[in-house]
Design a protein around this motif. Structure first.
Motif, short mmCIF file in Angstrom:
data_model
loop_
_atom_site.label_atom_id
_atom_site.label_comp_id
_atom_site.label_asym_id
_atom_site.label_seq_id
_atom_site.Cartn_x
_atom_site.Cartn_y
_atom_site.Cartn_z
N GLU A 114 0.83 -1.21 0.00
CA GLU A 114 0.00 0.00 0.00
C GLU A 114 0.86 1.26 0.00
OE1 GLU A 114 -4.05 -1.52 2.29
OE2 GLU A 114 -2.30 -0.94 3.48
N GLN A 115 2.10 1.14 0.50
CA GLN A 115 3.01 2.28 0.51
C GLN A 115 3.91 2.30 -0.72
OE1 GLN A 115 4.73 3.52 4.28
NE2 GLN A 115 3.52 1.97 5.35
N GLY A 116 3.60 1.43 -1.69
CA GLY A 116 4.31 1.46 -2.95
C GLY A 116 5.53 0.57 -3.03
N TYR A 117 5.75 -0.27 -2.00
CA TYR A 117 6.92 -1.14 -2.04
C TYR A 117 6.49 -2.53 -2.51
CZ TYR A 117 11.42 -3.12 -0.99
OH TYR A 117 12.64 -3.72 -1.12
N PRO A 118 7.12 -3.06 -3.57
CA PRO A 118 6.67 -4.34 -4.13
C PRO A 118 7.01 -5.56 -3.26
CG PRO A 118 8.62 -3.54 -5.30
CD PRO A 118 8.22 -2.46 -4.34
N CYS A 119 5.98 -6.29 -2.88
CA CYS A 119 6.13 -7.51 -2.07
C CYS A 119 5.40 -8.66 -2.75
CB CYS A 119 5.55 -7.32 -0.68
SG CYS A 119 6.42 -6.16 0.36
N VAL A 120 5.86 -9.87 -2.48
CA VAL A 120 5.14 -11.07 -2.90
C VAL A 120 5.00 -11.97 -1.67
CG1 VAL A 120 5.11 -13.12 -4.35
CG2 VAL A 120 5.96 -10.96 -5.27
N GLY A 121 3.78 -12.36 -1.36
CA GLY A 121 3.53 -13.23 -0.22
C GLY A 121 3.57 -14.69 -0.62
N VAL A 122 4.25 -15.50 0.21
CA VAL A 122 4.30 -16.95 0.02
C VAL A 122 3.66 -17.59 1.26
CG1 VAL A 122 5.82 -18.96 -0.22
CG2 VAL A 122 6.41 -16.80 -1.36
N PRO A 123 2.62 -18.41 1.10
CA PRO A 123 1.87 -18.93 2.25
C PRO A 123 2.61 -20.01 3.03
CG PRO A 123 1.06 -19.93 0.23
CD PRO A 123 2.09 -18.90 -0.18
#
Length: 319
Positions: A114-123
C-alpha cells in the motif's frame, strides 16, 4: 530488478527453509542478489539484513523451522514501523521483498504494498488458513505429525478402553483437525466452521460402547475450545472417563515432507519470477496443482473455506 530480500515471519512451519532456498537459488540463477532479513519484521526494522549466497542455503531443504528465524512485531503494525522497514530496504538498494508466512505476515506485506513497495507473499503456515491457495507450506508435515500421534494414542486408548480427546492447532481454521481426524479414524471431529451437538456426540459414543467398541478418539481444533473444556462438557453429558492430549508446538516442528518441500520450492521460485517480471503486490498459491497468484490487497477479501464434503464424510464413516 537487481536486488531482492526474503524474510520469514510469524509462526514457523516445516517447509519455510525449502522456500527460502528456492528464493535464493532462483534469484541467483537469474543474476539477482538476495538479502536475507533475520527475525521477521523486527529484523527488518533493526536492519538485521545479510546477503545470501548459494552456500548460505545449502543443507537446509530437509530442516524444519526457518534459518532466517521468526518473530512477531507490534511496531510493524504502525505506519512509523513500516516506514523504518522501507528505509532499511532502500538503504541497501533492495527493490522487492518475498514474505513467507501466514496471516500476520501477509498483513505486513499488504501494508508495504500500500506504501508502494513491491512484495510477494508466500503462504507458510501449518494452519492452511490462507485464501488463494489449496495448501499452505507446512500443513502436510503438521498433518502427518498429528496422524502419527493419533495412531500412538489409539494404542493406549485401546489398551485402557478409554475415550481420548486430542487438541490440535489451526488457529481459527479446522483443516488440521478435519484432515487428521479423518485420516486417523477419529469418532468425532470438532472444527470452528461447524457447531457441534453434544447430544449427537454422546449418542455416538454410547452406541459404540454398546456394540463393544473398546475406545474412542475425539479430535478438537483449538479454535473450537480447549480439550479440557470439552472434556468437562462431555463428562457432564455421558459420565465417561476421558483422557486429554494437547499436541501443542510439536505440530510445527520436524523435517518437512516431500510434498511440502516441492510445494515450497515451486512457490518460492514463482515469487521470484513475479518480482523479475515487475509484478509486486501479489500472493502466490497453488490451486488444482497449478501455480496461481492474486493481488495481495484483495486476498483479505477472499475467505479460506474448509472442505465440508470431507467433514460430512468423516461423520458418515464414524458411525
Amino acid at each position: 530488478m537487481k536486488r531482492i530480500g526474503v524474510l520469514t515471519s510469524g509462526g514457523d512451519s516445516p517447509g519455510m527453509n525449502p522456500a527460502v532456498r528456492a528464493v535464493v537459488r532462483k534469484a541467483i540463477f537469474h543474476n539477482i542478489e538476495v538479502f536475507g532479513i533475520y527475525g521477521g519484521y523486527t529484523g527488518l526494522i533493526n536492519g538485521n539484513i545479510k546477503q545470501l549466497e548459494l552456500g548460505s542455503v545449502g543443507d537446509i531443504i530437509h530442516r524444519g523451522g526457518t534459518m532466517l528465524y521468526s518473530a512477531r512485531c507490534e511496531e510493524f503494525k504502525t505506519k512509523e514501523g513500516q516506514q523504518k522497514g522501507i528505509e532499511q530496504l532502500n538503504k541497501l538498494g533492495i527493490e522487492g521483498l518475498v514474505v513467507i508466512g501466514g496471516d500476520g505476515s501477509y498483513r505486513g506485506a499488504k501494508a508495504l504494498t500500500e506504501q508502494g513497495y513491491p512484495c510477494v507473499g508466500v503462504p507458510g503456515t501449518i494452519d492452511n488458513d490462507i485464501a488463494g491457495t489449496d495448501y499452505t507450506i507446512g500443513f502436510d508435515t503438521a498433518l502427518n505429525t498429528v496422524i502419527d500421534a493419533i495412531d500412538k494414542i489409539r494404542d493406549t486408548a485401546t489398551s485402557h478402553e478409554r475415550t481420548f480427546i486430542i487438541e490440535v492447532m489451526g488457529r481459527d481454521a479446522g483443516d488440521i483437525a478435519l484432515w487428521a481426524g479423518l485420516a486417523g479414524g477419529a469418532e468425532t471431529i470438532l472444527i470452528p466452521e461447524e457447531n457441534y451437538n453434544m447430544e449427537e456426540i454422546a449418542a455416538r459414543l454410547k452406541s459404540g460402547h454398546e456394540r463393544g467398541k473398546k475406545h474412542s478418539i475425539i479430535v478438537v481444533a483449538e479454535g473450537v475450545c480447549s480439550a479440557t473444556e470439552f472434556a468437562k462438557h462431555l463428562k457432564e453429558a455421558t459420565n465417561y472417563d476421558t483422557r486429554i492430549s494437547v499436541l501443542g508446538h510439536i505440530q510445527r516442528g520436524g523435517s518437512p515432507t516431500a510434498f511440502d518441500r516441492v510445494l515450497a520450492s515451486r512457490l518460492g521460485a514463482r515469487a521470484v519470477e513475479l518480482l523479475l517480471n515487475g509484478k509486486g503486490g501479489r500472493a502466490v498459491g497453488i490451486e488444482k496443482n497449478e501455480l496461481v497468484d492474486y493481488d495481495i490487497l484483495e486476498i483479505f477479501n477472499r475467505k479460506h473455506k474448509i472442505d465440508m464434503n470431507l467433514f460430512n464424510l468423516s461423520k458418515e464413516l464414524s458411525i
